[in-house]
Scaffold this active site. Structure first.
Site, PDB file in Angstrom:
ATOM      1  N   TYR A 142      70.395  15.227  -2.695  1.00 15.55           N
ATOM      2  CA  TYR A 142      71.415  16.088  -2.094  1.00 15.55           C
ATOM      3  C   TYR A 142      72.794  15.851  -2.698  1.00 15.55           C
ATOM      4  O   TYR A 142      73.653  16.729  -2.661  1.00 15.55           O
ATOM      5  CB  TYR A 142      71.510  15.849  -0.574  1.00 15.55           C
ATOM      6  CG  TYR A 142      70.589  16.700   0.245  1.00 15.55           C
ATOM      7  CD1 TYR A 142      69.220  16.688   0.019  1.00 15.55           C
ATOM      8  CD2 TYR A 142      71.081  17.515   1.262  1.00 15.55           C
ATOM      9  CE1 TYR A 142      68.370  17.459   0.791  1.00 15.55           C
ATOM     10  CE2 TYR A 142      70.232  18.292   2.031  1.00 15.55           C
ATOM     11  CZ  TYR A 142      68.879  18.257   1.791  1.00 15.55           C
ATOM     12  OH  TYR A 142      68.047  19.025   2.556  1.00 15.55           O
ATOM     13  N   LYS A 192      57.721   8.712  -3.133  1.00 14.69           N
ATOM     14  CA  LYS A 192      56.749   9.071  -4.157  1.00 14.69           C
ATOM     15  C   LYS A 192      56.811   8.006  -5.247  1.00 14.69           C
ATOM     16  O   LYS A 192      57.227   8.272  -6.388  1.00 14.69           O
ATOM     17  CB  LYS A 192      57.067  10.471  -4.719  1.00 14.69           C
ATOM     18  CG  LYS A 192      56.691  11.620  -3.792  1.00 14.69           C
ATOM     19  CD  LYS A 192      55.202  11.939  -3.794  1.00 14.69           C
ATOM     20  CE  LYS A 192      54.787  12.596  -5.091  1.00 14.69           C
ATOM     21  NZ  LYS A 192      53.303  12.858  -5.083  1.00 14.69           N
ATOM     22  N   ASP A 225      53.731  13.121   0.104  1.00 14.93           N
ATOM     23  CA  ASP A 225      52.828  14.278   0.231  1.00 14.93           C
ATOM     24  C   ASP A 225      51.661  13.933   1.154  1.00 14.93           C
ATOM     25  O   ASP A 225      51.277  14.714   2.024  1.00 14.93           O
ATOM     26  CB  ASP A 225      52.348  14.766  -1.147  1.00 14.93           C
ATOM     27  CG  ASP A 225      51.707  13.661  -1.992  1.00 14.93           C
ATOM     28  OD1 ASP A 225      51.918  12.462  -1.702  1.00 14.93           O
ATOM     29  OD2 ASP A 225      50.987  14.006  -2.954  1.00 14.93           O
ATOM     30  N   ASP A 249      64.106  15.853   5.058  1.00 13.26           N
ATOM     31  CA  ASP A 249      64.395  17.232   5.435  1.00 13.26           C
ATOM     32  C   ASP A 249      63.087  17.975   5.701  1.00 13.26           C
ATOM     33  O   ASP A 249      62.922  18.633   6.730  1.00 13.26           O
ATOM     34  CB  ASP A 249      65.186  17.902   4.305  1.00 13.26           C
ATOM     35  CG  ASP A 249      65.568  19.330   4.638  1.00 13.26           C
ATOM     36  OD1 ASP A 249      65.985  19.585   5.777  1.00 13.26           O
ATOM     37  OD2 ASP A 249      65.434  20.202   3.746  1.00 13.26           O
ATOM     38  N   ASP A 253      60.939  18.849   9.495  1.00 15.06           N
ATOM     39  CA  ASP A 253      60.579  20.201   9.929  1.00 15.06           C
ATOM     40  C   ASP A 253      59.101  20.267  10.305  1.00 15.06           C
ATOM     41  O   ASP A 253      58.725  20.898  11.293  1.00 15.06           O
ATOM     42  CB  ASP A 253      60.877  21.242   8.835  1.00 15.06           C
ATOM     43  CG  ASP A 253      62.237  21.903   9.007  1.00 15.06           C
ATOM     44  OD1 ASP A 253      63.131  21.269   9.588  1.00 15.06           O
ATOM     45  OD2 ASP A 253      62.404  23.057   8.558  1.00 15.06           O
TER      46      ASP A 253
HETATM   47  C1  IPM Z   1      68.847  20.090   8.072  1.00 16.91           C
HETATM   48  C2  IPM Z   1      69.202  21.348   7.354  1.00 16.91           C
HETATM   49  C3  IPM Z   1      70.287  21.057   6.342  1.00 16.91           C
HETATM   50  C4  IPM Z   1      69.710  20.121   5.315  1.00 16.91           C
HETATM   51  C5  IPM Z   1      70.930  22.287   5.685  1.00 16.91           C
HETATM   52  C6  IPM Z   1      71.470  23.261   6.697  1.00 16.91           C
HETATM   53  C7  IPM Z   1      71.994  21.900   4.686  1.00 16.91           C
HETATM   54  O1  IPM Z   1      68.066  21.914   6.781  1.00 16.91           O
HETATM   55  O2  IPM Z   1      69.740  19.482   8.673  1.00 16.91           O
HETATM   56  O3  IPM Z   1      67.679  19.714   8.054  1.00 16.91           O
HETATM   57  O4  IPM Z   1      69.059  20.551   4.343  1.00 16.91           O
HETATM   58  O5  IPM Z   1      69.912  18.928   5.460  1.00 16.91           O
HETATM   59 MG    MG Z   2      66.242  20.914   7.269  1.00 14.20          MG
END
Ligand code: IPM
Ligand code: MG
Length: 368
Positions: A142, A192, A225, A249, A253
């Site tokens: 990032y 990884k 993975d 990230d 999710d």
């Molecule tokens: C998160 C989001 C952010 C990230 C974006 C909005 C920059 O997806 O907080 O998970 O990628 O970190």
């Molecule tokens: Mg995210």
């Protein structure tokens, strides 16, 4: 004694709507529990860009540095898709994370009993799930340099750099080990190491920290993975997971959706302790700005409300009040109050964002 201070940054899309409900909760704690906060508010993301031409002004950055905790809604939206990268709404969020040095991002994924049917996985795979993903938040691909889109011969090349120092790895590893010690004593680290040097170093440093300071914790390692696959195969094998910025990230999710809805998941981003002993901290829901439903009263405020519960726990040392708020949300769900994200088709009238917030306040009242 001065009151603890909170800076609210509602941001874009559904951010302002869900934050309105959090404000009610904050007011309730002042009125009913004697926990009064000095609350200020400012702009971030597209909202800040619209007014100031930048997703985060220096003044707002300074305020964020000076308060005890920042509560953030969400940033981004299609109106800003064509902006230069350096002024996109997301840059405001990333600047806050970087300059406040919020290196440990705690993303709990907890499956509420009332929602076990909403997961895309079988109920018995997710029922009772309670895991914590610790994502490194201030480094890695990032932020690594060099980055950019460059010309190479007669074509362009896009470059990002994955880079981790030992100290960046060891400090987030320590945060994760500490959490594991307070939970079930198990930590799984994901990288990884089979293809990336940064992953090899990550694994080494996690092992070193483990051997030196946390040999009471059971540590394991997985390629990220495989970790993603294991998360959907058998998520309950995990307790705390620690991983880097980009893998975190994605894995968070995945973990969030195991629980049925992104609309339920809070997060805490923590840095080093400040002079008053509190960690630098920002709290935000894991979900995004959801522009498709913004302004329609459809957003689920629970993730943002539960983010405030994390603030009570991690910034303000109010674990019992955090428990109270989490139990209130759980009660609301058990009572069947549902925003649209928590409904299967044809099961009654959905609650609005405001109704959901009101139901949480009512549940708080009934907890007294
Ligand atoms: C998160 C989001 C952010 C990230 C974006 C909005 C920059 O997806 O907080 O998970 O990628 O970190
Ligand atoms: Mg995210």
């Amino acid at each position: 004694m001065t009151n603890p201070s909170i800076l609210i940054l509602p941001g874009d899309g559904i951010g302002p709507e869900v934050m309105d409900e959090v404000r009610k909760v904050i007011t309730w704690y002042g009125d009913k529990r004697g926990l009064t906060f000095d609350v200020s508010e400012d702009l971030v993301g597209g909202a800040a860009y619209d007014k100031h031409g930048t997703p985060l002004t220096d003044e707002t950055m300074d305020k964020a540095q000076s308060v005890d905790a920042v509560l953030l809604g969400a940033v981004g939206g299609p109106a800003y898709d064509d902006l230069d990268f350096s002024i996109k709404p997301e840059r405001g969020l990333l600047r806050l994370r970087k300059e406040m040095d919020l290196y440990a991002n705690l993303r709990p994924a907890q499956c509420f009993d009332a929602l076990a049917d909403f997961s895309s996985l079988k109920k018995d795979v997710v029922a009772g799930l309670d895991i914590m993903i610790v994502r490194e938040l201030t480094s890695g691909v990032y932020f690594g340099e060099p980055r950019g889109i460059f010309k190479e011969g007669n074509e362009r090349v896009g470059v990002n750099t994955q880079r981790y120092t030992e100290s960046e790895i060891s400090r987030v590893a320590r945060s994760a080990f500490e959490l594991a010690r307070k939970r079930n004593g198990k930590l799984c680290s994901m990288e990884k190491a089979n293809v990336m040097e940064s992953g090899v170093l990550w694994r080494d440093v996690v092992n070193e920290v483990h051997a030196a300071e946390y040999s009471d914790i059971e540590v394991s390692h997985m390629y990220a993975d495989n970790g993603a696959m294991q998360l959907v195969r058998d998520p309950k094998q995990f307790d705390v997971i620690v991983t880097d910025n980009l893998f975190g990230d994605m894995l968070s999710d995945v973990a969030a959706m195991l629980t049925g809805s992104l609309g339920m998941l809070p997060s805490a981003s923590l840095g080093a302790p400040m002079e008053n002993g509190r960690p630098k901290a920002m709290y935000e829901p894991v979900h995004g700005s959801a522009p498709d439903i913004a302004g329609q009263g459809k957003a689920n405020p629970c993730a943002c409300i539960l983010s405030f519960a994390m603030a009570l726990r991690y910034s303000f040392d109010q674990g019992a009040e955090a428990d109270r708020l989490e139990a209130a949300v759980e009660k609301v769900l058990a009572d069947g109050v549902r925003t649209p994200d928590l409904m299967q088709s044809n099961d009654g009238t959905p609650a609005t964002t405001i109704e959901m917030g009101d139901a949480v306040i009512a549940a708080l009242e009934s907890s007294l």
